[in-house]
Scaffold this active site. Structure first.
Site, mmCIF file in Angstrom:
data_model
loop_
_atom_site.group_PDB
_atom_site.id
_atom_site.type_symbol
_atom_site.label_atom_id
_atom_site.label_comp_id
_atom_site.label_asym_id
_atom_site.label_seq_id
_atom_site.Cartn_x
_atom_site.Cartn_y
_atom_site.Cartn_z
ATOM 1 N N LYS A 158 -1.929 9.573 -0.242
ATOM 2 C CA LYS A 158 -3.116 9.836 0.664
ATOM 3 C C LYS A 158 -2.484 10.627 1.963
ATOM 4 O O LYS A 158 -3.007 11.488 2.352
ATOM 5 C CB LYS A 158 -3.991 8.840 1.064
ATOM 6 C CG LYS A 158 -4.702 8.008 -0.164
ATOM 7 C CD LYS A 158 -6.084 7.559 0.378
ATOM 8 C CE LYS A 158 -6.877 7.291 -1.075
ATOM 9 N NZ LYS A 158 -8.394 7.190 -0.702
ATOM 10 N N TYR A 166 0.956 -1.159 0.000
ATOM 11 C CA TYR A 166 -0.010 -0.004 -0.002
ATOM 12 C C TYR A 166 0.792 1.149 -0.071
ATOM 13 O O TYR A 166 0.348 2.331 0.292
ATOM 14 C CB TYR A 166 -1.011 0.020 1.268
ATOM 15 C CG TYR A 166 -2.309 0.634 1.036
ATOM 16 C CD1 TYR A 166 -3.291 0.032 0.413
ATOM 17 C CD2 TYR A 166 -2.574 1.889 1.661
ATOM 18 C CE1 TYR A 166 -4.544 0.829 0.299
ATOM 19 C CE2 TYR A 166 -3.640 2.503 1.494
ATOM 20 C CZ TYR A 166 -4.602 1.903 0.673
ATOM 21 O OH TYR A 166 -5.860 2.645 0.424
#
Lengths: 265, 250
Positions: A161, A154
């Protein structure tokens, strides 16, 4: 419970609104009375379905297509929105795309795709629509657990993000005097197409593991996230800005080695 | 998920607590109004009843031994159960740490932290039975520290950590617990502190530094409390939501 119509007369633009969290936000904001600009990239049929559902609630809806990683497409989309409405009240940034890779496997084109969309697209879209946003306006970005925790594969989306959360704080600071707020919602694991894509064939097992590690004992839903977005969009939330509101059922409260130890009395 | 039908709020005679009491009552909840003085408890409860709601007045100083237990028992008896517990009672002076001593510490920690522990200890079984919600009104002082309010910051930091821990302990029983962390709010405490010139200057500087360049109204904090207590927040637990105009971020 009767739904409040406190967003009546307001326009919300939701990116990535054809599916998942974005779609949930579009429908929940419409249920509270907002008119909705539904942005999508590829899933035209799904986006048209959301437009139809918004219309069925008696709200206006506009369909906007763009690859947010392409600056000229962002500009065209912002212009298309301005033809629909001169005023924007709520901007929800839910669009995301990535490749799930270990850091050592990330290639330049992976970086370009995710960062151009999540970071570049956010900055440019905010710049283009900001002249339409007045006092009481809201910028709400959907970040995620991958900014505070390391999740397998991720790194790319988590770091993008993370940038989104930092940008939200700068926006909150810079737009505060104009009484425009900027916040992030940080979901845990939410039952969406993206989560299915992330877990691949192991999805049912993944959902069970998530539920076991989540304090409230279940995976999140788009509606859970959308409810928090609607609260931040509401007139009552005007003093909440620069914050990250975690909507994860308590997933982030437990540490993996301890997750099966019941701490209940 | 329980609707907020039976609500108990400490420190709801004025300010944020009063705004919470009025907001819950407006949604149809019965509210146990707890306040330090008989007069302020009656003022808020009467305000609710005038608007067609249902409320009872409970009063006493929560820093006195036995008071949290007595008030909690009275509230639970009148409500007949508990869906929402709001810890809101709080108080501080704004002045340097070296100017006060143990009596002041006991007062500040007693009201802002120990009272919440004592109330929760008695009220949690009722909350578990109803699958209810706890919301603690803490402070950004407890999140980021605050010169002039060191003891208050310590107590509020404790309240925040306590609330997160309770969230972990009772999630399996369907109970959620969250924190609302206000920055500066236009309440009576601020007005009193503003009467002191030095404190007034500190407050003025904080407002000038705030991205929105204003204080919150009590109703803006109450809206966050009501949201976290509502079914709309059913997947939010163990979290801290600051309502501070951007004073503290991250």
């Amino acid at each position: 419970m009767e739904q409040s119509q406190e967003l009546r007369g307001k326009w919300a633009l939701v990116t990535g609104a054809s599916r998942g969290i974005g779609a949930g936000c579009a429908l929940a904001l419409a249920a509270r009375g907002a008119d909705i600009a539904v942005h999508y990239h590829r899933q035209r049929d799904a986006a048209e379905q959301i437009v139809a559902e918004v219309g069925a609630m008696g709200r206006r809806a506009a369909l906007l297509q763009a690859d947010l990683a392409q600056p000229q497409e962002v500009t065209a989309m912002a212009e298309a929105f301005q033809r629909v409405s001169p005023q924007l009240d709520v901007l929800v940034l839910a669009a995301a795309a990535t490749a799930f890779k270990r850091v050592e496997e990330i290639r330049p084109h992976h970086l370009a795709k995710t960062y151009n969309l999540v970071v570049g697209g956010m900055v440019q879209l905010v710049q283009e629509v900001l002249p339409s946003i007045g006092p009481g306006g809201r910028v709400i970005a959907i970040s995620g657990q991958g900014t505070d925790f390391t999740l397998p594969g991720y790194a790319l989306l988590g770091s993008a993000k993370g940038a989104m959360e930092v940008l939200v704080r700068y926006l909150a600071r810079e737009l505060g005097g104009r009484q425009i707020t900027a916040n992030c919602i940080s979901p845990g694991v939410v039952d969406t197409d993206s989560a299915r894509f992330y877990a691949q064939d192991t999805y049912p097992e993944f959902v069970a593991r998530v539920a076991a590690a989540t304090a409230v004992g279940r995976i999140g839903t788009a509606a859970d996230v959308a409810a928090a977005v609607c609260f931040l969009a509401s007139p009552q939330a005007g003093y909440i800005t620069g914050q990250v509101l975690v909507v994860d059922g308590g997933l982030g409260l437990s540490s993996l080695p301890f997750m099966n130890q019941d701490t209940s009395p | 998920m329980a609707e907020a039908r039976r609500v108990m709020i400490s420190g709801s005679g004025q300010g944020i607590g009063r705004a919470c009491a009025l907001a819950f009552a407006q949604l149809g909840a019965r509210v146990a109004v707890m306040a330090r003085t008989e007069q302020s408890a009656h003022t808020t409860s009467a305000e609710i009843r005038r608007a067609g709601g249902d409320a009872t007045a409970i009063w006493g100083d929560l820093t006195e031994p036995g008071q949290p237990a007595r008030q909690t028992e009275q509230a639970l008896a009148w409500l007949g159960g508990l869906d929402v517990l709001v810890h809101n009672a709080g108080w501080t002076l704004t002045r340097p740490f070296l100017e006060d001593g143990p009596d002041y510490w006991r007062q500040v920690i007693g009201l802002n932290l120990m009272a919440a522990l004592a109330i929760t200890h008695l009220a949690l079984p009722a909350l578990i039975e109803a699958e209810g919600v706890m919301v603690s009104v803490s402070s950004d002082a407890g999140r980021a520290g605050m010169g002039g309010e060191a003891v208050y910051a310590a107590a509020k930091g404790g309240l925040t950590a306590f609330t997160k821990s309770i969230a972990q302990e009772v999630a399996r029983h369907g109970v959620r617990a969250n924190v609302v962390s206000p920055g500066l709010v236009r309440t009576r405490i601020i007005e009193i502190n503003q009467e002191d010139a030095r404190a007034a200057r500190v407050i003025e500087r904080i407002v000038a530094r705030n991205p929105q360049r204003r204080m919150a109204e009590p109703e803006e904090v109450a809206a966050a409390v009501v949201f976290l207590a509502s079914p709309a927040a059913s997947h939010i637990t163990g979290q801290v939501l600051s309502v501070n105009g951007g004073l503290q971020m991250a």
